[in-house]
Design a protein around this motif. Sequence first.
Motif, PDB file in Angstrom:
ATOM      1  N   THR A   1       0.850  -1.196   0.000  1.00  0.00           N
ATOM      2  CA  THR A   1       0.000   0.000   0.000  1.00  0.00           C
ATOM      3  C   THR A   1       0.883   1.242   0.000  1.00  0.00           C
ATOM      4  O   THR A   1       1.496   1.576   1.023  1.00  0.00           O
ATOM      5  N   PRO A   2       0.983   1.957  -1.122  1.00  0.00           N
ATOM      6  CA  PRO A   2       1.916   3.084  -1.202  1.00  0.00           C
ATOM      7  C   PRO A   2       1.429   4.299  -0.433  1.00  0.00           C
ATOM      8  O   PRO A   2       0.236   4.578  -0.356  1.00  0.00           O
ATOM      9  N   MET A   3       2.373   5.008   0.156  1.00  0.00           N
ATOM     10  CA  MET A   3       2.090   6.269   0.833  1.00  0.00           C
ATOM     11  C   MET A   3       3.386   7.070   0.854  1.00  0.00           C
ATOM     12  O   MET A   3       4.448   6.565   0.455  1.00  0.00           O
ATOM     13  N   VAL A   4       3.325   8.276   1.313  1.00  0.00           N
ATOM     14  CA  VAL A   4       4.527   9.093   1.410  1.00  0.00           C
ATOM     15  C   VAL A   4       5.033   9.067   2.847  1.00  0.00           C
ATOM     16  O   VAL A   4       4.256   9.203   3.798  1.00  0.00           O
ATOM     17  N   ALA A   5       6.319   8.842   3.007  1.00  0.00           N
ATOM     18  CA  ALA A   5       6.947   8.929   4.325  1.00  0.00           C
ATOM     19  C   ALA A   5       7.179  10.397   4.656  1.00  0.00           C
ATOM     20  O   ALA A   5       7.408  11.224   3.760  1.00  0.00           O
ATOM     21  N   ARG A   6       7.112  10.711   5.928  1.00  0.00           N
ATOM     22  CA  ARG A   6       7.307  12.097   6.357  1.00  0.00           C
ATOM     23  C   ARG A   6       8.356  12.143   7.457  1.00  0.00           C
ATOM     24  O   ARG A   6       8.319  11.339   8.402  1.00  0.00           O
ATOM     25  N   THR A   7       9.278  13.074   7.343  1.00  0.00           N
ATOM     26  CA  THR A   7      10.289  13.275   8.376  1.00  0.00           C
ATOM     27  C   THR A   7      10.301  14.746   8.758  1.00  0.00           C
ATOM     28  O   THR A   7      10.256  15.619   7.902  1.00  0.00           O
TER      29      THR A   7
ATOM     30  N   GLN B   1       7.693  16.891   7.149  1.00  0.00           N
ATOM     31  CA  GLN B   1       7.711  17.158   5.716  1.00  0.00           C
ATOM     32  C   GLN B   1       7.734  15.859   4.913  1.00  0.00           C
ATOM     33  O   GLN B   1       8.241  14.828   5.373  1.00  0.00           O
ATOM     34  N   GLN B   2       7.182  15.912   3.705  1.00  0.00           N
ATOM     35  CA  GLN B   2       7.219  14.746   2.823  1.00  0.00           C
ATOM     36  C   GLN B   2       8.663  14.388   2.504  1.00  0.00           C
ATOM     37  O   GLN B   2       9.481  15.267   2.208  1.00  0.00           O
ATOM     38  N   ALA B   3       8.967  13.085   2.566  1.00  0.00           N
ATOM     39  CA  ALA B   3      10.351  12.654   2.410  1.00  0.00           C
ATOM     40  C   ALA B   3      10.528  11.774   1.173  1.00  0.00           C
ATOM     41  O   ALA B   3      10.965  12.237   0.117  1.00  0.00           O
ATOM     42  N   VAL B   4      10.183  10.490   1.289  1.00  0.00           N
ATOM     43  CA  VAL B   4      10.349   9.531   0.191  1.00  0.00           C
ATOM     44  C   VAL B   4       9.135   8.614   0.176  1.00  0.00           C
ATOM     45  O   VAL B   4       8.351   8.593   1.132  1.00  0.00           O
ATOM     46  N   PRO B   5       8.943   7.810  -0.854  1.00  0.00           N
ATOM     47  CA  PRO B   5       7.839   6.847  -0.859  1.00  0.00           C
ATOM     48  C   PRO B   5       8.061   5.750   0.187  1.00  0.00           C
ATOM     49  O   PRO B   5       9.202   5.396   0.517  1.00  0.00           O
ATOM     50  N   MET B   6       6.981   5.220   0.702  1.00  0.00           N
ATOM     51  CA  MET B   6       7.027   4.052   1.581  1.00  0.00           C
ATOM     52  C   MET B   6       5.711   3.310   1.413  1.00  0.00           C
ATOM     53  O   MET B   6       4.885   3.679   0.573  1.00  0.00           O
TER      54      MET B   6
ATOM     55  N   THR C   1      -1.856  12.415  13.579  1.00  0.00           N
ATOM     56  CA  THR C   1      -1.327  13.189  12.456  1.00  0.00           C
ATOM     57  C   THR C   1      -2.002  12.810  11.140  1.00  0.00           C
ATOM     58  O   THR C   1      -2.474  13.669  10.384  1.00  0.00           O
ATOM     59  N   LEU C   2      -2.071  11.519  10.871  1.00  0.00           N
ATOM     60  CA  LEU C   2      -2.567  11.067   9.571  1.00  0.00           C
ATOM     61  C   LEU C   2      -4.085  11.124   9.452  1.00  0.00           C
ATOM     62  O   LEU C   2      -4.628  10.949   8.364  1.00  0.00           O
ATOM     63  N   SER C   3      -4.771  11.381  10.571  1.00  0.00           N
ATOM     64  CA  SER C   3      -6.224  11.534  10.496  1.00  0.00           C
ATOM     65  C   SER C   3      -6.645  12.991  10.335  1.00  0.00           C
ATOM     66  O   SER C   3      -7.848  13.280  10.242  1.00  0.00           O
TER      67      SER C   3
ATOM     68  N   ASP D   1       7.444  14.852  -8.159  1.00  0.00           N
ATOM     69  CA  ASP D   1       8.809  14.352  -8.318  1.00  0.00           C
ATOM     70  C   ASP D   1       9.690  14.627  -7.102  1.00  0.00           C
ATOM     71  O   ASP D   1      10.754  14.015  -6.965  1.00  0.00           O
ATOM     72  N   ALA D   2       9.262  15.555  -6.235  1.00  0.00           N
ATOM     73  CA  ALA D   2      10.101  15.934  -5.093  1.00  0.00           C
ATOM     74  C   ALA D   2      10.453  14.736  -4.217  1.00  0.00           C
ATOM     75  O   ALA D   2      11.578  14.630  -3.715  1.00  0.00           O
ATOM     76  N   VAL D   3       9.497  13.798  -4.026  1.00  0.00           N
ATOM     77  CA  VAL D   3       9.762  12.675  -3.122  1.00  0.00           C
ATOM     78  C   VAL D   3      10.695  11.642  -3.757  1.00  0.00           C
ATOM     79  O   VAL D   3      11.087  10.691  -3.094  1.00  0.00           O
TER      80      VAL D   3
END
Length: 412
Positions: free
Chosen positions: A142-148, A151-156, A258-260, A364-366
């Motif tokens: 299940t794809p989502m964006v990782a956040r660090t 801020q948006q970081a990389v796909p996870m 956070t995610l809700s 493309d940023a991630v």
Amino acid sequence: MADLLWPGDHHAGEILTDAAILEAMIAVEAAWSAALVATGVAPPEAAVTADTLRGLITGADRAQIAVEAESGGNPVIPLVRRLRDGLGSSPAATWLHRGLTSQDVVDTALMICVAEAFAAIAGELDRQVEILARHADDHRATPMVARTLTQQAVPMVFGLKAALWLRGVLDAREQVDALRFPVQLGGAAGTSAAVVELAGATVNPGHLVAETSTIVARELGLEPSTPWHSVRTAITRAGDAAVGCTDAWGHIANDVLTLSRPELGELTEGAGGASSTMPHKANPALSVQIRRAAISAPQLGATLHLAAADAVEERTSGGWHAEWAAIRDLVRRSVVAARQTTRLVDDLRVHTNRMATNLADAGDAVRSEQVSMATIAGHRPEANYLGATTYYIDAQLERARITGAMDRGEAR
């Protein structure tokens, strides 16, 4: 009665309530009586059961014992006085509590109550392991964006996030597994001199105290032990395990909070809480209350460590007393948070479409790190940028399987 200012307190039931602690102290007195008779220190007619002692204490007595505890600084003194008065002039009255001290009764009673609490917590942890393992496996793609750092970081994938929640819960389960709940039976200063004196000159002191410890521990479901009076490891380890649990649950709750958020909308609680004035809201009430426990637990654990570090002589003046409310609140609140976390993860709604949309909207940023790595390596970027995600998910699933927590959770 549930705590009005700690919503959800009813989930802890009677664990570590005044009534439960008083009941445990009575059980200690009865178990000690049985040990004295079994070892021949006291005559057979001195034996008294917990049921008999329990019948001597009324509801009014319970309230008055709490008031009278101020005089001597602990509730054992007024309790023993009432029990002896109730037993009259019998041998049981004469022998009751002989060879014990107040600290023996309080510490051992707390071990009984804390052990009960952690049995409940362990059951909830096992259930959480089973649920989180399912989330990790079901959402391994299940794809989502990782956040660090917000801020948006990389796909996870969401399965990895669930696997990391699982890791925290498994770590907490290990802490709970390592707990030991020893009896405390040392007499006035941890020498057991009184019971040895009662037994007479022919007794082998070491054999006697080992036997009484074994009998009492068996009666109460605890572990035999030599006295630990001013060495408070049994208390601080229980506190540390409770804080470790709330750490793990707080991590889950914070992610859900956070995610809700509506602007993210990737997770929601199964049944959000209502607002008193805004009918459109579905507040993540469980997550809020779990986070509350995680925020308040470390300070209570710190009180236990401060009391242990302040230990002096053979019974600490003030530090010992400071432990009681701290361990009660910490462990009882942990039971509440345990049950709330099980509900949270079991009913959690995972909005996979929203996760995919947010990842796509990141653009493309991630993938900028991926492009940089591919450029350095001299090849085109791979189709995905998930690294060893599958391996990391499988590692936690295997760990859960090896520990047997999943099987125990399913059995419940």
